[in-house]
Enzyme design. Structure first.
Site, PDB file in Angstrom:
ATOM      1  N   ASP A 161      37.891  41.392  47.289  1.00 47.30           N
ATOM      2  CA  ASP A 161      37.589  39.956  47.289  1.00 47.30           C
ATOM      3  C   ASP A 161      36.265  39.699  48.007  1.00 47.30           C
ATOM      4  OD1 ASP A 161      40.021  39.566  46.070  1.00 47.30           O
ATOM      5  OD2 ASP A 161      41.041  38.934  47.907  1.00 47.30           O
ATOM      6  N   ASP A 190      38.032  42.721  42.281  1.00 43.64           N
ATOM      7  CA  ASP A 190      39.198  41.853  42.196  1.00 43.64           C
ATOM      8  C   ASP A 190      38.749  40.412  42.018  1.00 43.64           C
ATOM      9  OD1 ASP A 190      41.721  40.798  42.157  1.00 43.64           O
ATOM     10  OD2 ASP A 190      42.223  41.297  44.209  1.00 43.64           O
ATOM     11  N   ASP A 194      39.743  33.895  47.204  1.00 43.69           N
ATOM     12  CA  ASP A 194      41.212  33.879  47.208  1.00 43.69           C
ATOM     13  C   ASP A 194      41.764  33.237  48.470  1.00 43.69           C
ATOM     14  OD1 ASP A 194      41.399  35.069  44.774  1.00 43.69           O
ATOM     15  OD2 ASP A 194      42.399  36.896  45.464  1.00 43.69           O
ATOM     16  N   ARG A 243      40.918  32.230  36.140  1.00 45.14           N
ATOM     17  CA  ARG A 243      41.156  31.810  37.526  1.00 45.14           C
ATOM     18  C   ARG A 243      39.969  31.037  38.096  1.00 45.14           C
ATOM     19  NH1 ARG A 243      44.389  36.869  40.453  1.00 45.14           N
ATOM     20  NH2 ARG A 243      45.884  37.212  38.752  1.00 45.14           N
TER      21      ARG A 243
END
Length: 514
Positions: A161, A190, A194, A243
């Site tokens: 991340d 990834d 987040d 996302r």
């Protein structure tokens, strides 16, 4: 007195020596380099001020960033770290000290408060080194680029991340950043942004996210619903597979963002999440809004958006696009003021202002770019605990409402917390437990008052206030009394005691609209 002065002198000398060895330049400046103030949800819950009012340190290595954290008097001492140059694995090592909890190969903002990390001039670059925020609060990250952080291959950092937050994080403002990868999971990356495990009151503004399989998520599973109160505004999402973001429970406000080349899906609201989606510009993209890859429905309120060459899939068992022609299926009230740019000018204003190295310019709300005034150096109180200093006023909405809970001690009743009688009370069956007030119709609540029965004052230790409809954590802290929560419309609100001293006795669970 002589000995304590000598100790202080020794500590100061050690700090300077460590800073010199690690690439930090110590400064006596007491003003933040940040401009503007935290917007959206990061401006709630007491606000987000970062290191305002504290000392400023210049760092040219990741090790120097860690050293600056470790050299603070405490983990709460306000500090601004101005970052210059490129941070990479070769110059990012663990440093130990009372004000930090660091690690090799990642910028670790763990168990700390009141810190600003800001890039100097055209911005600092974190090359294959991610930024990890854990169990922390009141953090500002501004004017930095984080690129090519991997979870597999070599080198790895932060689980892949670019910026990740988890475990009770509160009040973070990420502004004018550029977060980018060079592919998706199969290439070792990834996500870019987040938020997990009870992270709340976050704003991502004027930032660029591009060239990644995953933009970011709020909640790591459909059962982890304690995250929320996130604002996304004036960001550019470009060449992202999905996302943008993925929302699991909680509330998000998404406005004036520019979405370009979303390859599989965009805003994915699921598991009871509610998204207010205003005046965004979607271009050359697919399935930009809906509930995807699950049958756990999410919700959205839409208005003023432009859909330019957007394609929509047919609905299926786990595919629920909002379009063609998206319409609202919920309403979302946000507790702060904001100015909307017209969606037609969003591509222009976002490309001029978003990302690191753009001069920290922002929109004036009329599609023109401006430079905000510097942040005042006088700090404001830290955002937690959320217990307010004043008693609520107005009508106690609990009177005549229903009540239930997780369990009750013999001789006590859930109904005693909403009968207006301080001589009756509810106690949990053990040292912890929860009690709820509920209504037959949706009711707006912004403050509560937990009143302990006579002889039990101080028994309530740690607690959470939950939206009983969604499971979202509205507030957390310790000790009974008046508590401010985000203005929320719900049918059930829960007070959960997670720690206690003795046997808690809750005489009244009062609720108020204002």
């Amino acid at each position: 007195m002589r000995r304590s002065a000598a100790v202080r002198l020794y500590a100061a000398g050690a700090a300077v020596a460590l800073a010199a060895a690690t690439g930090a330049v110590m400064s006596t400046t007491f003003a933040s380099a940040v401009t503007g103030g935290a917007t959206g949800y990061a401006g709630q819950n007491g606000g987000t001020t970062g290191g305002a009012g504290g000392a400023t340190v210049r760092a040219t290595t990741g090790t120097a960033i860690h050293a600056a954290l470790c050299n603070r008097a405490s983990r709460d001492t306000p500090l601004t770290i101005e970052v210059e140059g490129t941070i990479n694995h070769a110059n990012t090592t663990k440093v130990s000290g009372p004000g930090c909890d660091t690690a090799d190969g990642v910028i670790e903002l763990k168990r700390i408060r009141n810190v600003t990390l800001v890039g100097v001039g055209s911005g600092a670059v974190f090359d294959q080194v991610g930024i990890h925020v854990r169990e922390s609060g009141n953090i500002i990250i501004q004017n930095v680029t984080v690129r090519n952080v991997k979870k597999s291959g070599s080198p790895t950092s932060n689980g892949g991340d670019a910026i990740g937050m988890e475990s009770g994080v509160r009040n973070v403002w990420v502004d004018h950043t550029t977060l980018e990868a060079s592919g998706g999971e199969s290439e070792g990356y990834d996500s870019l942004f987040d938020l997990k495990d009870n992270t709340q009151y976050v704003t991502l503004s004027y930032s660029v996210m591009r060239d990644s399989g995953r933009g970011g998520l709020v909640g790591s599973s459909d059962t982890q619903l304690s995250n929320g109160y996130v604002t996304y505004h004036h960001n550019l999402y470009e060449n992202i597979d999905s996302r943008t973001p993925l929302l699991r429970g909680g509330i998000a406000h998404i406005y004036d963002n520019y979405y370009r080349n979303l390859n599989k899906s965009g805003i994915n609201s699921r598991a009871g999440a509610r998204a207010k989606v205003d005046n965004n510009y979607f271009e050359d993209s697919k399935d930009v809004l809906g509930t995807f890859y699950t049958d756990a429905a999410g919700y959205w309120q839409v208005g003023g958006n432009i859909f330019d060459n957007v394609t929509w899939s047919a609905p299926g068992a786990e595919n629920h696009p909002a379009g063609p022609g998206p319409t609202s299926n919920t309403t979302v009230d946000v507790p702060y003021s904001y100015r909307l740019d017209d969606a037609a000018c969003v591509p222009s204003i976002v490309t001029r202002t978003a990302g690191a190295g753009t001069g920290l310019k922002v929109s004036d709300g009329n599609c023109s770019a401006q430079t905000p005034a510097p942040t005042p150096s006088t700090p404001t109180p830290a955002p937690t605990p959320t217990t307010g200093p004043t008693q609520p006023g107005g009508t106690n909405l609990s009177l005549g409402a229903g009540a239930d809970g997780s369990g009750k001690a013999d001789g006590t009743s859930y109904g005693n917390v909403r009968d207006g009688d301080m001589s009756t009370y509810w106690s949990p069956a053990g040292p912890t437990g929860s009690v709820s007030v509920k209504w037959g119709t949706a009711t707006t609540v912004s403050r509560i008052d937990i009143r302990e029965a006579s002889g039990a004052t101080g028994a309530v230790g740690s607690w959470r206030v939950l939206d009983g409809d969604t499971g979202t954590t509205l507030a957390s802290g310790s000790g009974a009394g008046a508590i401010a929560v985000p203005r929320t419309t719900l049918k059930k609100i829960t007070f959960e005691i997670t720690g206690s001293s003795g046997t808690p006795r809750i005489a009244e669970f009062e609720t108020y609209a204002g």
